[in-house]
Design a protein around this motif. Structure first.
Motif, PDB file in Angstrom:
ATOM      1  N   THR A 213       7.646 -89.968   7.476  1.00 54.14           N
ATOM      2  CA  THR A 213       7.686 -89.614   8.896  1.00 54.14           C
ATOM      3  C   THR A 213       6.756 -90.481   9.733  1.00 54.14           C
ATOM      4  O   THR A 213       6.866 -90.498  10.963  1.00 54.14           O
ATOM      5  N   ALA A 214       5.862 -91.217   9.079  1.00 50.61           N
ATOM      6  CA  ALA A 214       4.989 -92.140   9.816  1.00 50.61           C
ATOM      7  C   ALA A 214       5.786 -93.251  10.492  1.00 50.61           C
ATOM      8  O   ALA A 214       5.273 -93.916  11.398  1.00 50.61           O
ATOM      9  N   ASP A 215       7.026 -93.453  10.064  1.00 45.42           N
ATOM     10  CA  ASP A 215       7.857 -94.523  10.627  1.00 45.42           C
ATOM     11  C   ASP A 215       8.679 -94.076  11.832  1.00 45.42           C
ATOM     12  O   ASP A 215       9.479 -94.857  12.356  1.00 45.42           O
ATOM     13  N   MET A 216       8.491 -92.841  12.279  1.00 42.34           N
ATOM     14  CA  MET A 216       9.237 -92.400  13.456  1.00 42.34           C
ATOM     15  C   MET A 216       8.816 -93.195  14.692  1.00 42.34           C
ATOM     16  O   MET A 216       7.633 -93.505  14.864  1.00 42.34           O
ATOM     17  N   ILE A 217       9.770 -93.516  15.525  1.00 41.84           N
ATOM     18  CA  ILE A 217       9.491 -94.230  16.767  1.00 41.84           C
ATOM     19  C   ILE A 217       8.781 -93.300  17.747  1.00 41.84           C
ATOM     20  O   ILE A 217       7.769 -93.661  18.351  1.00 41.84           O
ATOM     21  N   PHE A 218       9.327 -92.105  17.931  1.00 39.66           N
ATOM     22  CA  PHE A 218       8.732 -91.098  18.804  1.00 39.66           C
ATOM     23  C   PHE A 218       8.168 -89.983  17.935  1.00 39.66           C
ATOM     24  O   PHE A 218       8.859 -89.437  17.082  1.00 39.66           O
ATOM     25  N   THR A 219       6.910 -89.646  18.146  1.00 40.50           N
ATOM     26  CA  THR A 219       6.239 -88.636  17.342  1.00 40.50           C
ATOM     27  C   THR A 219       6.685 -87.231  17.752  1.00 40.50           C
ATOM     28  O   THR A 219       7.318 -87.036  18.803  1.00 40.50           O
ATOM     29  N   VAL A 220       6.321 -86.251  16.943  1.00 43.46           N
ATOM     30  CA  VAL A 220       6.663 -84.869  17.266  1.00 43.46           C
ATOM     31  C   VAL A 220       6.105 -84.464  18.631  1.00 43.46           C
ATOM     32  O   VAL A 220       6.856 -83.916  19.459  1.00 43.46           O
ATOM     33  N   PRO A 221       4.845 -84.716  18.961  1.00 43.41           N
ATOM     34  CA  PRO A 221       4.366 -84.355  20.308  1.00 43.41           C
ATOM     35  C   PRO A 221       5.127 -85.067  21.424  1.00 43.41           C
ATOM     36  O   PRO A 221       5.422 -84.460  22.468  1.00 43.41           O
ATOM     37  N   GLN A 222       5.453 -86.339  21.219  1.00 37.33           N
ATOM     38  CA  GLN A 222       6.212 -87.065  22.241  1.00 37.33           C
ATOM     39  C   GLN A 222       7.600 -86.457  22.430  1.00 37.33           C
ATOM     40  O   GLN A 222       8.090 -86.339  23.561  1.00 37.33           O
ATOM     41  N   ILE A 223       8.242 -86.075  21.338  1.00 41.80           N
ATOM     42  CA  ILE A 223       9.580 -85.485  21.419  1.00 41.80           C
ATOM     43  C   ILE A 223       9.544 -84.153  22.166  1.00 41.80           C
ATOM     44  O   ILE A 223      10.369 -83.891  23.052  1.00 41.80           O
ATOM     45  N   ILE A 224       8.590 -83.298  21.816  1.00 41.69           N
ATOM     46  CA  ILE A 224       8.483 -81.994  22.476  1.00 41.69           C
ATOM     47  C   ILE A 224       8.226 -82.170  23.967  1.00 41.69           C
ATOM     48  O   ILE A 224       8.874 -81.528  24.803  1.00 41.69           O
ATOM     49  N   ALA A 225       7.283 -83.035  24.315  1.00 39.99           N
ATOM     50  CA  ALA A 225       6.976 -83.269  25.727  1.00 39.99           C
ATOM     51  C   ALA A 225       8.203 -83.789  26.464  1.00 39.99           C
ATOM     52  O   ALA A 225       8.490 -83.365  27.597  1.00 39.99           O
ATOM     53  N   HIS A 226       8.933 -84.709  25.834  1.00 39.62           N
ATOM     54  CA  HIS A 226      10.123 -85.281  26.464  1.00 39.62           C
ATOM     55  C   HIS A 226      11.196 -84.227  26.690  1.00 39.62           C
ATOM     56  O   HIS A 226      11.724 -84.090  27.808  1.00 39.62           O
ATOM     57  N   LEU A 227      11.533 -83.472  25.658  1.00 39.18           N
ATOM     58  CA  LEU A 227      12.595 -82.485  25.786  1.00 39.18           C
ATOM     59  C   LEU A 227      12.268 -81.429  26.829  1.00 39.18           C
ATOM     60  O   LEU A 227      13.157 -80.962  27.551  1.00 39.18           O
ATOM     61  N   SER A 228      10.998 -81.076  26.924  1.00 39.72           N
ATOM     62  CA  SER A 228      10.610 -80.007  27.844  1.00 39.72           C
ATOM     63  C   SER A 228      10.723 -80.420  29.304  1.00 39.72           C
ATOM     64  O   SER A 228      10.579 -79.579  30.200  1.00 39.72           O
ATOM     65  N   GLN A 229      10.977 -81.700  29.556  1.00 41.93           N
ATOM     66  CA  GLN A 229      11.243 -82.141  30.934  1.00 41.93           C
ATOM     67  C   GLN A 229      12.658 -81.770  31.381  1.00 41.93           C
ATOM     68  O   GLN A 229      12.950 -81.752  32.589  1.00 41.93           O
ATOM     69  N   PHE A 230      13.531 -81.471  30.402  1.00 39.86           N
ATOM     70  CA  PHE A 230      14.948 -81.266  30.713  1.00 39.86           C
ATOM     71  C   PHE A 230      15.442 -79.868  30.363  1.00 39.86           C
ATOM     72  O   PHE A 230      16.549 -79.488  30.742  1.00 39.86           O
ATOM     73  N   MET A 231      14.645 -79.105  29.635  1.00 34.31           N
ATOM     74  CA  MET A 231      15.053 -77.764  29.215  1.00 34.31           C
ATOM     75  C   MET A 231      13.796 -76.976  28.876  1.00 34.31           C
ATOM     76  O   MET A 231      12.774 -77.557  28.491  1.00 34.31           O
TER      77      MET A 231
END
Length: 281
Positions: A213-231
Motif C-alpha cells: 500500500t506504500a505504492d498508492m498514489i493517493f493516501t487514505v487521508p487524501q482519499i477521504i478528504a477528497h471524497l468528502s468534498q463531493f458527498m
C-alpha cells in the motif's frame, strides 16, 4: 478488534474474533456490524466486553461481508502507478472515483459469478477503508479520525462491460458478487501502519499481484478528504482504494477468469479471502 458477520446470506449475525481465533457471537449486544456500532462510542462499548463470556460459533459457519447495511461503496481507480502503467492510462492528477452497487457485496469466501456475456472477467485486490465517523469537507490532517477500520476488498471487474459498453466504468464493476468484503473489519487501533501493508492475489495458486500500500498514489487521508468534498461520508460507508499491478488486463497476453478458477487474496494484518468462479445460470 476483528469484527465480522456470520451466517446465511441475508441473515448474518454480528461477531468478533477472539485471541484464539474463534468466532464469538455479539448478537446479545448489537444487531449488526453497521452504522453507529462503528462509531468511536460504539466501538468503545464493544471493546469493554469480556469476549470469554460470549458464545463460540462453529468454525464452519459462513462469513458474510464484515460490514452490514453499507450505505455507499465508493472505489478509487488507477491509484497505483504500476497499475496505471499496465492499463495504458495516465497517472491521475486527482482520485478517479466510481461506485459499486451495494448489491455487489458478498462474503469473502462466496462464489464469484461470471455474468452472462462476460468474456474479460478480471481480479483486483484492494484495501478497504470503513468509515466510523460522519463528516463533510474533512481536513486531510483529521481524516484518519473518521476511520473505524480496514478490510480486504476484491474489486472484481468485467472489462468488456467496463470499457466497451459505453457510459461509466460502473457497468463492469457492480454485478452481483463483484464486491467480496472481509473476512473481518480490523479496527484502526490495531492497524498502526496501513500505509505500508503487503497486498497480494493468486489465481489457481499462481501469484499475479504482489505489492504494498506504500505504492498508492493517493493516501487514505487524501482519499477521504477528497471524497468528502463531493458527498457526506457516513458510518458504514466503504471506500476501496485501488489495486497494484498484476491484473489480468495487464498480463502479456491478457488473462481472464473462467468458471472453475480459484482465487486467493489478502492484505498483511487484515486476513485473506478465497473464491471460486462459477458461471451465471
Amino acid at each position: 478488534m476483528k469484527l465480522l458477520r456470520f451466517g446465511e446470506a441475508g441473515h448474518e449475525h454480528p461477531g468478533v474474533l477472539d485471541a484464539q481465533g474463534r468466532v464469538r457471537d455479539l448478537s446479545a449486544h448489537v444487531d449488526d456490524i453497521a452504522g453507529d456500532v462503528l462509531s468511536v462510542e460504539g466501538l468503545a462499548r464493544l471493546r469493554a466486553l469480556d469476549l470469554s463470556t460470549l458464545p463460540v460459533i462453529d468454525s464452519t459457519a459462513r462469513l458474510g461481508a464484515c460490514v452490514g447495511r453499507i450505505g455507499k461503496f465508493v472505489c478509487i481507480g488507477l491509484n497505483y502507478r504500476d497499475h496505471a502503467a499496465e492499463s495504458g492510462m495516465s497517472i491521475p492528477t486527482e482520485p478517479v472515483v466510481f461506485n459499486k452497487w451495494t448489491s455487489a457485496v458478498c462474503g469473502p469466501n462466496d462464489d464469484v459469478i461470471k455474468p452472462r456475456g462476460s468474456d474479460r472477467l478480471d481480479w483486483e485486490v484492494e484495501l478497504g477503508v470503513v468509515i466510523g465517523k460522519a463528516g463533510t469537507y474533512i481536513d486531510e490532517a483529521a481524516a484518519l479520525d473518521h476511520v473505524a477500520g480496514y478490510c480486504v476488498v476484491h474489486d472484481v471487474s468485467e472489462r468488456s462491460f467496463q470499457f466497451d459498453r459505453g457510459g461509466t466504468w460502473d457497468k463492469g464493476k457492480g454485478c452481483d458478487t463483484f464486491g467480496p468484503i472481509g473476512p473481518w473489519l480490523v479496527t484502526a487501533d490495531e492497524v498502526p501502519d496501513i500505509a505500508a501493508a503487503r497486498i497480494w492475489l493468486e489465481v489457481d495458486g499462481e501469484r499475479h499481484q504482489d505489492g504494498t500500500t506504500a505504492d498508492m498514489i493517493f493516501t487514505v487521508p487524501q482519499i477521504i478528504a477528497h471524497l468528502s468534498q463531493f458527498m457526506s461520508l457516513q458510518p458504514g460507508d466503504v471506500i476501496s482504494t485501488g489495486t497494484p499491478a498484476g491484473v489480468g488486463l495487464g498480463l502479456n497476453p491478457p488473462r481472464y477468469l473462467q468458471a472453475g478458477n480459484e482465487i486467493r487474496l489478502g492484505i498483511e494484518g487484515l486476513g485473506e479471502q478465497r473464491q471460486r468462479v462459477v458461471a451465471a445460470r
